[in-house]
Design an enzyme around this catalytic site. Structure first.
Site, mmCIF file in Angstrom:
data_model
loop_
_atom_site.group_PDB
_atom_site.id
_atom_site.type_symbol
_atom_site.label_atom_id
_atom_site.label_comp_id
_atom_site.label_asym_id
_atom_site.label_seq_id
_atom_site.Cartn_x
_atom_site.Cartn_y
_atom_site.Cartn_z
ATOM 1 N N CYS A 97 0.846 -1.206 0.000
ATOM 2 C CA CYS A 97 0.000 0.000 0.000
ATOM 3 C C CYS A 97 0.882 1.257 0.000
ATOM 4 O O CYS A 97 1.883 1.314 0.725
ATOM 5 C CB CYS A 97 -0.879 -0.020 1.244
ATOM 6 S SG CYS A 97 -1.802 1.499 1.437
ATOM 7 N N GLU A 127 3.854 -5.917 8.370
ATOM 8 C CA GLU A 127 4.180 -4.508 8.116
ATOM 9 C C GLU A 127 5.297 -4.035 9.056
ATOM 10 O O GLU A 127 6.227 -3.337 8.645
ATOM 11 C CB GLU A 127 2.928 -3.644 8.319
ATOM 12 C CG GLU A 127 3.179 -2.197 7.950
ATOM 13 C CD GLU A 127 2.022 -1.280 8.320
ATOM 14 O OE1 GLU A 127 0.860 -1.711 8.279
ATOM 15 O OE2 GLU A 127 2.309 -0.126 8.658
HETATM 16 S S1 SF4 Z 1 -2.322 1.294 5.159
HETATM 17 FE FE1 SF4 Z 1 -3.474 -0.582 5.317
HETATM 18 S S2 SF4 Z 1 -5.504 0.078 6.026
HETATM 19 FE FE2 SF4 Z 1 -4.464 1.911 5.280
HETATM 20 S S3 SF4 Z 1 -5.127 2.117 3.136
HETATM 21 FE FE3 SF4 Z 1 -3.213 0.960 3.170
HETATM 22 S S4 SF4 Z 1 -3.827 -1.198 3.197
HETATM 23 FE FE4 SF4 Z 1 -5.590 0.035 3.800
#
Ligand code: SF4
Length: 271
Positions: A97, A127
């Site tokens: 992400c 993470e």
């Molecule tokens: S950090 Fe995690 S919860 Fe936030 S938008 Fe990205 S994947 Fe989704």
């Protein structure tokens, strides 16, 4: 039973993006039956099962991938893993992400500038493992930089940490790396808890942001339950209640939220 669903539910931006990347590559004939995901691509077992049916192979260790491509999950991966994937000659498909990447960039910058790095989060979560790999050890003993897992509880972050660190370090820099989606869901959950007499949290039991929502509900003292699927709902949850609320984690599809709402209707209609 009156049912209210939090106005922000369903997949978050990062999860949608990771699923789209996976589906696009799974449909690519070059990688037919040769696409691996290192751990769950998102923390929702039902969604991961669907992707597995489309050919995604979920592996625990990168050595199990013989040839083809490896998808890095939305949570990112430790730097050593990424280097190993490249060294093995496998194609790297990065579905991390962008909010997670932003936290990576901050950690890299802090390291470059000689700061020690403190990461707030669950150290077993992928993470945080990735952030730790970038932070490494050491750094200047007088200055420290703080970042958090993107899905931390906003309320738990910053306040106490700052007070402790200020005693030992001359310079303390704190970055709010909690993603907007997480903050928004937490705010809406708190709002919903105020005018509902029972709240259902829907999401994977391995999902960090869902666990935080559930924690917020529990700490409020309100009647609340965490489920993954509608089948887990019990009639007793709604006995003596007239207003139910639903909140969902970032990796819970809208379709699942709708099924949960329908199941609550059915259970409470039967009297
Ligand atoms: S950090 Fe995690 S919860 Fe936030 S938008 Fe990205 S994947 Fe989704």
């Amino acid at each position: 039973m009156r049912i209210k669903v939090a106005t922000h539910s369903g997949f978050c931006f990062g999860v949608k993006r990771a699923i789209n990347i996976a589906e696009k590559n799974l449909a690519d004939p070059r990688y037919k039956n040769k696409i691996y995901s290192l751990g769950a691509i998102i923390h929702n077992p039902q969604v991961v099962d669907d992707l597995s049916k489309k050919g995604l192979k979920v592996i625990k260790d990168i050595s199990s991938a013989k040839k083809g491509a490896v998808i890095i999950s939305s949570h990112g991966a430790p730097i050593e893993t990424i280097e190993k994937i490249k060294a093995m000659g496998l194609k790297l498909i990065d579905a991390s992400c962008p909010f997670v990447k932003y936290a990576h960039d901050i950690v890299k910058r802090l390291k470059r500038e000689g700061y020690r790095v403190l990461i707030i989060g669950d150290k077993k979560h992928p993470e945080v493992k990735a952030l730790l790999s970038l932070a490494g050890k050491g750094g200047n003993k007088a200055k420290i930089g703080v970042v958090s897992q993107t899905t931390q509880n906003k309320g738990n972050y910053i306040k106490e940490v700052l007070d402790i660190l200020k005693e030992d370090f001359k310079e303390v820099r704190v970055f709010n790396t909690i993603c907007n989606d997480t903050s928004r869901r937490q705010t809406l959950a708190r709002r919903l808890l105020k005018d509902r007499d029972v709240v259902i949290v829907v999401g994977g039991r391995n999902s960090a942001n869902t666990k935080r929502l559930w924690q917020i509900c529990k700490e409020s003292g309100a009647s609340s339950f965490h489920i993954e699927t509608p089948g887990e709902l019990k009639k007793s949850y709604f006995r003596g209640k007239s207003r139910a609320g639903i909140v969902s984690g970032a990796s819970t599809p809208d379709s699942m939220v709708k099924k949960v709402a329908q199941k609550i209707k059915n259970l409470t209609k039967e009297g």
